[in-house]
Scaffold this motif. Structure first.
Motif, PDB file in Angstrom:
ATOM      1  N   VAL A  53      -0.889  19.292   4.981  1.00  0.00           N
ATOM      2  CA  VAL A  53      -1.807  18.157   4.746  1.00  0.00           C
ATOM      3  C   VAL A  53      -1.109  16.910   5.283  1.00  0.00           C
ATOM      4  O   VAL A  53       0.074  16.703   5.001  1.00  0.00           O
ATOM      5  N   GLN A  54      -1.831  16.146   6.097  1.00  0.00           N
ATOM      6  CA  GLN A  54      -1.167  14.995   6.707  1.00  0.00           C
ATOM      7  C   GLN A  54      -1.782  13.690   6.226  1.00  0.00           C
ATOM      8  O   GLN A  54      -3.003  13.513   6.253  1.00  0.00           O
ATOM      9  N   VAL A  55      -0.881  12.789   5.773  1.00  0.00           N
ATOM     10  CA  VAL A  55      -1.359  11.476   5.305  1.00  0.00           C
ATOM     11  C   VAL A  55      -0.899  10.431   6.321  1.00  0.00           C
ATOM     12  O   VAL A  55       0.265  10.444   6.734  1.00  0.00           O
ATOM     13  N   LYS A  91       2.778   9.766   7.637  1.00  0.00           N
ATOM     14  CA  LYS A  91       3.081   8.940   8.816  1.00  0.00           C
ATOM     15  C   LYS A  91       2.713   7.534   8.425  1.00  0.00           C
ATOM     16  O   LYS A  91       1.532   7.254   8.166  1.00  0.00           O
ATOM     17  N   ALA A  92       3.768   6.628   8.337  1.00  0.00           N
ATOM     18  CA  ALA A  92       3.462   5.263   7.892  1.00  0.00           C
ATOM     19  C   ALA A  92       4.289   4.274   8.701  1.00  0.00           C
ATOM     20  O   ALA A  92       5.355   4.634   9.224  1.00  0.00           O
ATOM     21  N   PRO A  93       3.836   3.025   8.780  1.00  0.00           N
ATOM     22  CA  PRO A  93       4.644   2.025   9.495  1.00  0.00           C
ATOM     23  C   PRO A  93       5.974   1.804   8.769  1.00  0.00           C
ATOM     24  O   PRO A  93       6.058   2.041   7.544  1.00  0.00           O
ATOM     25  N   LEU A 113       0.816  -1.212   0.000  1.00  0.00           N
ATOM     26  CA  LEU A 113       0.000   0.000   0.000  1.00  0.00           C
ATOM     27  C   LEU A 113       0.855   1.270   0.000  1.00  0.00           C
ATOM     28  O   LEU A 113       0.493   2.284  -0.602  1.00  0.00           O
ATOM     29  N   CYS A 114       2.015   1.194   0.684  1.00  0.00           N
ATOM     30  CA  CYS A 114       2.826   2.411   0.835  1.00  0.00           C
ATOM     31  C   CYS A 114       3.308   2.944  -0.521  1.00  0.00           C
ATOM     32  O   CYS A 114       3.435   4.160  -0.699  1.00  0.00           O
ATOM     33  N   ALA A 115       3.540   2.005  -1.479  1.00  0.00           N
ATOM     34  CA  ALA A 115       4.133   2.434  -2.749  1.00  0.00           C
ATOM     35  C   ALA A 115       3.276   3.469  -3.499  1.00  0.00           C
ATOM     36  O   ALA A 115       3.765   4.575  -3.785  1.00  0.00           O
ATOM     37  N   ALA A 122      -6.090  -2.036   6.546  1.00  0.00           N
ATOM     38  CA  ALA A 122      -5.169  -0.896   6.619  1.00  0.00           C
ATOM     39  C   ALA A 122      -5.999   0.332   6.269  1.00  0.00           C
ATOM     40  O   ALA A 122      -6.827   0.290   5.352  1.00  0.00           O
ATOM     41  N   THR A 123      -5.788   1.414   7.035  1.00  0.00           N
ATOM     42  CA  THR A 123      -6.570   2.624   6.782  1.00  0.00           C
ATOM     43  C   THR A 123      -5.639   3.771   6.411  1.00  0.00           C
ATOM     44  O   THR A 123      -4.648   4.023   7.091  1.00  0.00           O
ATOM     45  N   ILE A 124      -5.992   4.418   5.314  1.00  0.00           N
ATOM     46  CA  ILE A 124      -5.212   5.583   4.859  1.00  0.00           C
ATOM     47  C   ILE A 124      -6.080   6.812   5.101  1.00  0.00           C
ATOM     48  O   ILE A 124      -7.235   6.843   4.672  1.00  0.00           O
TER      49      ILE A 124
END
Ligand code: ADP
Length: 599
Positions: free
Chosen positions: A505-507, A469-471, A446-448, A516-518
């Motif tokens: 803007v924060q993702v 902000k991601a794992p 998902l991060c890609a 997983a929630t974006i």
């Protein structure tokens, strides 16, 4: 032959009984009952003079009255319901054959038990008791001067008809009075329409009574000669009425279940009938509109009455016409009406039937289409104008041509070209969604696509701050990579579009048990609660496209929701006016273990 008798009807039959009636109606009924009681009580003095025949007469008349009350014929006449019974003919005969006191008490006892047996509501029994006892008392008073002296022929041919006419006048007037009080109509309005049919039936019943009395005087068993044909006619009549009623019921069912609104208006414009579809279309029930002017009901938002037409005072505007209306809840709608008239034999309009088709949805769709074309043209033109402007300036060398400046122009042009591309992609995606091609999903990190989109937007808007902000590890979800990219691109574009340039803007990517929630959080104006569901509708925009500074055609969120749902996920918004918005979507996680076992 039977005669019609109107009984007390109220707007909501039987519901609530006497206490539900208007005070003036209750007072009238009580006054009638009081007067009838006084009339009946005055007869009690005679009882001591009665012989066995009188008592027998009382019993026979009361029982016959109670029995005949069990078989009323209910006949519709215009808007009136006429109840036809045989009792009056018996009472006409009773005038000649029985003592006045016997007749009065037989009427009171017979009507009371007859109606109780029929389970007629108490207030109606009270009214009918008062009505009949008073009317028969008047008939007896009119008849009494002739009773002793005149010849039988005179009594039968003059005295009884005159007395029974008095009876009919009092009886019909009392009914008219109570209806006019209950329905706030003039006495004329109530009495006139059924006058002809009432008079005919009264006349028939009086004649029948006279015939019965004559037969009795010649030889009592001779009454059977009158009774037999009467019973046959009555049975035939009942069958006819039942057939008519079935026909009526069928017509009513058709009208009640029609998807189009159908209503009938009297020549004075007052609504006579109003089907359930009319209630659906206007939000107003039959109870509210019956008797009111239909032009004042079908009004437009400017408070303008339905269009007037023709020469008549209440003629429909034509065979067919469009009109805007305001529903009871204040919302606007559009109707397509067609009317036809029902004419009397003399050619005068008796009623107008108006069929109403609700075309609000079609009008809305047309409006939506028109808005869509206007918005798309505007959206296509907006990026083209600066693109063309910069290109022609660069070609003609009319602007600063230094490397730095040129780089900035190219950036602007790229932004505009991207905007155009996004618009065209959105339009293409919508048409694909509409033709419902299913999404093909596979395990992806998902991060890609999220990082890729953030990078693209950061390059396009170097002055804006987009924080992720991601794992630390990869997050595998079951999804379509390009669709996730498109959803992210729409959410990021909106977040940047609708929030001030200096706000971040924060993702965030968060991993829960199986999803997983974006989330894309902005510090923009926020979205009112009432709009939070509608913004996911096709072409829905909170602001008018002409007054909106940010562009867009209202397709982005619609496409996002359809894509996310197509990947078995969910998209939603948390927002409050003045406190920014957070758009989030979640997708099903794919556990790494299953990936290695089942690549
Ligand atoms: P548009 O192309 O008009 O942005 P969208 O479907 O993306 O269409 O959004 C629909 C409407 O939702 C927008 O017109 C806007 O009013 C509102 N909206 C969407 N995102 C945001 C946001 N981040 N902040 C405030 N309003 C938003």
């Amino acid at each position: 032959m039977e005669r019609p008798r109107q009984r007390l009807r109220d707007a909501k039959p039987a519901a609530g009984g006497m206490s539900a009636l208007p005070t003036r109606v209750r007072l009238l009924i009580l006054a009638m009952l009081g007067a009838a009681a006084v009339g009946a009580a005055a007869r009690f003095g005679e009882v001591s003079r009665w012989n066995g025949g009188d008592v027998l007469g009382l019993i026979v008349l009361a029982v016959a009255t109670a029995i005949s009350e069990q078989f009323p014929l209910e006949i519709r006449h215009g808007n009136e319901t006429l109840y036809m019974g045989l009792t009056d003919s018996m009472w006409a005969a009773g005038l000649v054959l029985a003592r006045p006191g016997v007749l009065t008490l037989a009427v009171a006892v017979g009507v009371y038990f007859g109606l109780v047996l029929r389970k007629v509501p108490g207030h109606k029994i009270a009214f009918n008791l008062g009505q009949y006892v008073l009317s028969i008392t008047v008939a007896e008073l009119v008849y009494s001067p002739f009773a002793g002296s005149s010849s039988t022929a005179f009594k039968l041919l003059v005295a009884v008809p005159v007395a029974m006419v008095a009876y009919a006048v009092v009886s019909a007037s009392l009914v008219g009075l109570v209806i006019s009080l209950a329905e706030r109509k003039s006495l004329r309005q109530v009495l006139l329409p059924p006058l002809a049919v009432n008079s005919l039936h009264y006349a028939g019943n009086i004649a029948l009574g006279i015939l019965g009395a004559m037969a009795w005087q010649i030889s009592p068993p001779g009454v059977l000669l009158v009774g037999f044909p009467l019973a046959v006619f009555y049975a035939a009549y009942r069958m006819l009425v039942r057939n008519l009623r079935e026909g009526d019921r069928l017509r009513e069912l058709i009208v009640e279940n029609a998807s189009d609104g159908i209503f009938v208006a009297a020549p004075d414009c007052s609504v006579v009938s109003w089907n359930p579809a009319m209630e659906r279309i206007t939000g107003r029930g039959a109870d509210e509109v019956i008797g009111k002017n239909w032009r004042t009901i079908l009004v437009s938002s400017e408070g303008v009455e339905a269009p007037r037409g023709g020469t008549g005072p209440c003629q429909a505007p034509g065979d067919a016409w469009f009109a805007p209306i305001v529903r009871k809840d204040g919302s606007d709608g559009w109707i397509l009406c067609s009317s036809s008239t029902i004419n009397a034999r003399d050619g005068k309009v008796k009623a107008t039937v108006i069929v109403v088709h609700d075309i609000s949805a079609e009008r809305e769709a047309e409006q939506l289409k028109a808005d869509f074309v206007a918005t798309i043209s505007h959206e296509l033109r907006t990026p083209l104008t600066p693109l063309k402007g910069f290109l022609s300036s660069l070609i003609h060398g009319t602007i600063d041509d230094q490397t730095d400046a040129r780089h900035e122009y190219y950036q602007i042009m790229l932004r505009q070209a991207n905007r155009l591309e996004r618009l065209v992609t959105d339009l293409l995606e919508v048409s694909k969604i509409e033709s419902s091609s299913a999404l093909v999903t596979a395990p992806i990190d998902l991060c890609a696509p999220v990082v890729e989109q953030i990078r693209t937007f950061s390059e396009e808007h170097p002055s804006r701050s987009i924080v992720l902000k991601a794992p630390d590890s990869q997050v595998f979800v079951e999804a379509d990579r390009s669709r996730v990219g498109l959803v992210m691109s729409n959410l990021l574009a909106n977040a940047l579009k609708y929030s001030p340039p200096d706000k971040r803007v924060q993702v965030t990517i968060a991993v829960e048990e199986d999803r997983a929630t974006i989330s894309v959080k902005d510090q923009g104006p926020g979205i009112p609660l009432s709009e939070q569901q509608r913004i996911f509708d096709r072409f829905y925009q909170i602001e008018d496209h002409l007054t909106r500074p940010n562009g867009g055609v209202g397709l982005g969120l619609y496409i996002c929701r359809r894509f996310v749902e197509g990947m078995r996920g969910r998209l939603w918004v948390d927002s409050r006016p003045g406190q920014g918005s957070t758009f989030s979507f979640s997708l099903p996680l794919v556990h790494v273990a299953s990936l290695t076992v089942n690549p």
